[in-house]
Each structure stands twice: as structure tokens, then as C-alpha cells.
Design a protein around this motif. Structure first.
Motif, PDB file in Angstrom:
ATOM      1  N   SER A 135      47.553  54.720  95.824  1.00 30.63           N
ATOM      2  CA  SER A 135      46.551  54.071  96.413  1.00 30.63           C
ATOM      3  C   SER A 135      46.447  54.645  97.807  1.00 30.63           C
ATOM      4  CB  SER A 135      47.021  52.689  96.869  1.00 30.63           C
ATOM      5  OG  SER A 135      47.073  51.775  95.612  1.00 30.63           O
ATOM      6  N   ILE A 136      47.437  55.203  98.481  1.00 29.98           N
ATOM      7  CA  ILE A 136      47.015  56.439  99.636  1.00 29.98           C
ATOM      8  C   ILE A 136      46.212  57.544  99.382  1.00 29.98           C
ATOM      9  CG2 ILE A 136      48.201  57.819 101.136  1.00 29.98           C
ATOM     10  CD1 ILE A 136      50.690  55.691 101.272  1.00 29.98           C
ATOM     11  N   GLY A 137      46.571  58.015  98.199  1.00 33.69           N
ATOM     12  CA  GLY A 137      45.873  58.961  97.673  1.00 33.69           C
ATOM     13  C   GLY A 137      44.260  58.928  97.673  1.00 33.69           C
ATOM     14  N   ASP A 138      43.909  57.931  96.787  1.00 32.44           N
ATOM     15  CA  ASP A 138      42.643  57.323  96.570  1.00 32.44           C
ATOM     16  C   ASP A 138      41.886  56.990  97.655  1.00 32.44           C
ATOM     17  OD1 ASP A 138      40.397  56.599  94.378  1.00 32.44           O
ATOM     18  OD2 ASP A 138      40.845  54.625  95.329  1.00 32.44           O
ATOM     19  N   LEU A 139      42.663  56.193  98.481  1.00 32.96           N
ATOM     20  CA  LEU A 139      41.824  55.639  99.563  1.00 32.96           C
ATOM     21  C   LEU A 139      41.515  56.591 100.687  1.00 32.96           C
ATOM     22  CD1 LEU A 139      43.941  52.378 100.125  1.00 32.96           C
ATOM     23  CD2 LEU A 139      41.578  52.376  99.323  1.00 32.96           C
ATOM     24  N   GLY A 140      42.629  57.415 100.718  1.00 33.50           N
ATOM     25  CA  GLY A 140      42.529  58.674 101.667  1.00 33.50           C
ATOM     26  C   GLY A 140      41.480  59.520 101.543  1.00 33.50           C
ATOM     27  N   ALA A 141      41.359  60.050 100.107  1.00 30.92           N
ATOM     28  CA  ALA A 141      40.540  60.962  99.689  1.00 30.92           C
ATOM     29  C   ALA A 141      38.993  60.517  99.859  1.00 30.92           C
ATOM     30  CB  ALA A 141      40.636  61.259  98.324  1.00 30.92           C
ATOM     31  N   ARG A 142      38.725  59.190  99.595  1.00 31.82           N
ATOM     32  CA  ARG A 142      37.536  58.554  99.542  1.00 31.82           C
ATOM     33  C   ARG A 142      37.104  58.306 101.070  1.00 31.82           C
ATOM     34  NH1 ARG A 142      35.761  57.666  94.757  1.00 31.82           N
ATOM     35  NH2 ARG A 142      37.371  57.497  92.913  1.00 31.82           N
ATOM     36  N   HIS A 143      37.771  57.954 101.818  1.00 31.00           N
ATOM     37  CA  HIS A 143      37.443  57.995 103.406  1.00 31.00           C
ATOM     38  C   HIS A 143      37.248  59.259 103.970  1.00 31.00           C
ATOM     39  CE1 HIS A 143      37.909  57.024 107.732  1.00 31.00           C
ATOM     40  NE2 HIS A 143      38.119  55.694 107.307  1.00 31.00           N
ATOM     41  N   LEU A 144      37.826  60.042 103.622  1.00 32.81           N
ATOM     42  CA  LEU A 144      37.739  61.322 104.126  1.00 32.81           C
ATOM     43  C   LEU A 144      36.479  61.906 103.894  1.00 32.81           C
ATOM     44  CD1 LEU A 144      40.435  64.275 104.303  1.00 32.81           C
ATOM     45  CD2 LEU A 144      38.097  64.889 103.612  1.00 32.81           C
TER      46      LEU A 144
END
Length: 356
Positions: A135-144
Motif C-alpha cells: 500500500s505504501i508503494g502504491d500510494l506513494g508512487a501515485r502521489h509523487l
């Protein structure tokens, strides 16, 4: 094959000896709480999430829970002493001890029932960590990407220390965001620092990046400013060992200066960590215990003294980054929050889970 820092099944716990990487991949058996303390203390297993999991899983393979709740509380308190800055271990210890106590209070409880409850809670932590990392990987990538590359272009990311599969149950936090960017086809390049004095970036992060076939370059810690100025760095993403209520963060030493340089260059600085790394009981970073490591990390290389005798050494393992330098946000499994939003966001989520 996926990299694993921890191999666990009922009755068996092994850790990848990270002191031998990248030359050797050797798994060492951990059969007791004492052995878990020793491998964590010796830095054979690293990363705030990995050490908390190994510490708790050691209860599931160690002999004799005859003392039940007292045993669990005593041994978990002992394990917390290995890495006092990393708050995850303390949180996990508290949760496990409470689970054991609740089970012991049930009518007709047995030693085996308490033991089973502790083991199941620990196994659930292992599974949850992996889900949270994804979840951290997905949320962080999309926010960035929404922030720095809304036009669909690729990004270049700089990271510090080790926050990948070798530091967690799998996938990783800050390195998990980089993996997600790569999976989306949106990562141009990753820069990782050597991370002196223990060289986690060179020994572990570089190893993981090559293993996952992610385009990457290793740089000296002192080259981060030049990399931002001349190599098109789009964002900086690091992990965290302890986040307080205001958003101030303790992470691997060198993180603070990295955040300052990123702000100077107008580059968003992200923190990626699970909510278990957040300690809302502490208001400011002044209350965080900062570990100090042996002087030999600075004065010796592979056992050979390189520094002049009698020179003084200051070797903290962590430094603190003030919340106002975390300009990109704090990436958790629950969402991406500005530091000033963190307390309210986590309090609301915890309250909703508790049904209050």
C-alpha cells in the motif's frame, strides 16, 4: 525469486545474514529470544520493521512459555533494548503482551491457548507488514507522480539507507515506492547513497536495486547536492524509524542534511513508513532516544584502523529531520499526509477501527 530478509514457518525462523551481503547469501537459524537479540544487536538483520518482526517471531520458536504472560512481557522488554530508537519494536511488544494478557484472562484458559494467541498475533504482524508495504508503494508512487509528473513523464528519485525487502517483511517502504514507480513504467532512474558509516546503501540498497533490475546509480553521501543540481532528481524518498506527533522524524544519520539540500533545490522530500512507526505519545523529537554506535564504525574499515589513535568519535546512528522539511509528505499505508495532518489522520483512523 523475491528477496527475503526473514524466512518463517511454524517452529522455524531464519534470517538472512546481512553482514555477509552482497558477497554471500546465508540464512542463519534463530531458535530463541537470546539468539534474536544477538542477531539484531550484531546488525545481521536491520531495518526497523524487520527487527520488530524477528524479535516477536522468536517467541514463536523459542522453548517454553511456561511463565505465560510474565514470560512474554519480560522477553519482549528485553528485545526492545536492542534498538531503542525504532519505535516499531516497542509497539509490537506492547500489542503482543496485551494479547497474551487478554487470552490469559479468559475462562478455562490454558498455557497452549496463550501460546497459540501470541504466535498467531505475530504471524499476523508478518502478513500485515507485507500488505502495508504494498500500500505504501502504491500510494506513494501515485502521489509523487501527481505532484511532479502529471504529464505522464518519468521521474528520477534519490533515496538514503536501506528500506527495501531486506529491511521489512517484503517489498519495502521507501524502496517499495521506487519499485512501484518502476512497475508503472514511470521511473527514469534511482540514486542511492552509500550511507556511511555502515554502508547500508552500498551493501543492501544497491544489491536490491540490481536484483530487481531497476536502473540505479550508487553515490557518496556527500554527492547528494550535486546530484540534485545536475542529475535531474525529481524527489527524495527515505524511510523512518520514529515519527512523533508533529511529524519530526528520526531516520538514518544523514537524512537531516539531505532534507535541507532538497528544500534548497525545491525538490519534494518524502517520508515512507507504516503507521506503526508513528508515535503520537511524543510531541517533539527531543523525546526520542537516539542510539549511538561503536566508534570503530568510523575509525576502522574491515577491521583495519584508518583514523589517528586517540581521536574523539561521535557516532549517532540516527538524526532528526524537522517536520517543516518534509515537503512532499509522510507516506503511510493509510494515505499520504502533510506532517501537520498526521496526528488527526491517524487518530481518526485508529478511532474508527476501535469503533469509537
Amino acid at each position: 525469486m523475491t528477496l527475503e530478509a526473514i524466512r518463517y514457518s511454524r517452529g522455524s525462523l531464519q534470517i538472512l545474514d546481512q553482514l555477509l551481503l552482497p558477497q554471500q547469501s546465508h540464512y542463519e537459524a534463530v531458535g530463541s529470544v537470546r539468539q534474536a537479540w544477538e542477531v539484531i544487536h550484531a546488525m545481521k538483520v536491520r531495518g526497523t520493521l524487520a527487527i520488530s518482526l524477528v524479535g516477536c517471531l522468536s517467541l514463536a520458536v523459542g522453548p517454553g512459555l511456561a511463565a505465560l504472560v510474565a514470560f512474554v512481557r519480560d522477553k519482549l522488554s528485553f528485545l526492545v533494548t536492542t534498538r531503542p530508537t525504532a519505535v516499531n519494536m516497542a509497539h509490537a511488544a506492547h500489542d503482543l503482551a496485551d494479547a497474551a494478557a487478554q487470552e490469559a484472562e479468559r475462562e478455562d484458559d490454558t498455557e497452549e491457548a496463550v501460546r497459540e494467541r501470541v504466535i498467531r498475533c505475530t504471524e499476523d504482524m508478518l502478513e500485515k507488514d507485507l500488505r502495508d508495504n504494498w500500500s505504501i508503494g502504491d500510494l506513494g508512487a501515485r502521489h509523487l507522480l501527481d505532484w511532479v509528473a502529471p504529464n505522464g513523464s518519468k521521474v528520477t528519485v534519490l533515496t538514503h539507507c536501506n528500506t527495501g525487502a531486506l529491511a521489512t517483511a517484503g517489498y519495502g517502504t521507501a524502496l517499495g515506492v521506487i519499485q512501484s514507480l518502476h512497475s508503472l513504467g514511470r521511473l527514469e532512474h534511482a540514486f542511492c547513497t552509500k550511507t556511511r558509516p555502515y554502508n547500508q546503501g552500498a551493501l543492501l540498497t544497491a544489491f536490491e536495486l540490481v536484483y530487481e533490475q531497476i536502473p540505479a546509480t550508487l553515490i557518496a553521501d556527500g554527492l547528494v547536492a550535486a546530484a540534485m543540481a545536475h542529475r535531474g532528481v525529481s524527489a527524495v524518498i527515505v524511510g523512518a524509524d520514529h515519527v512523533v506527533a508533529k511529524g519530526d522524524t528520526a531516520n538514518k544519520v544523514g537524512t537531516y542534511q539531505l532534507a535541507i539540500v532538497a528544500k534548497h533545490h525545491g525538490i519534494p522530500f518524502y517520508l515512507a513508513a507504516p503507521s506503526s512507526s508513528c508515535d503520537l505519545r511524543l510531541e517533539t523529537s527531543k523525546e526520542i532516544i537516539i542510539e549511538e554506535h561503536p566508534s570503530q564504525e568510523l575509525t576502522d574499515v574491515n577491521g583495519v584502523r584508518i583514523a589517528v589513535p586517540r581521536i574523539g568519535v561521535w557516532n549517532p546512528a540516527f538524526d532528526v529531520t524537522p517536520h517543516d522539511l518534509i515537503t512532499g509528505g509522510i507516506i503511510t499505508e493509510l494515505g499520504v499526509f502533510a506532517p501537520e495532518e498526521l496526528r488527526a489522520a491517524l487518530t481518526t483512523t485508529i478511532s474508527s477501527k476501535d469503533g469509537t
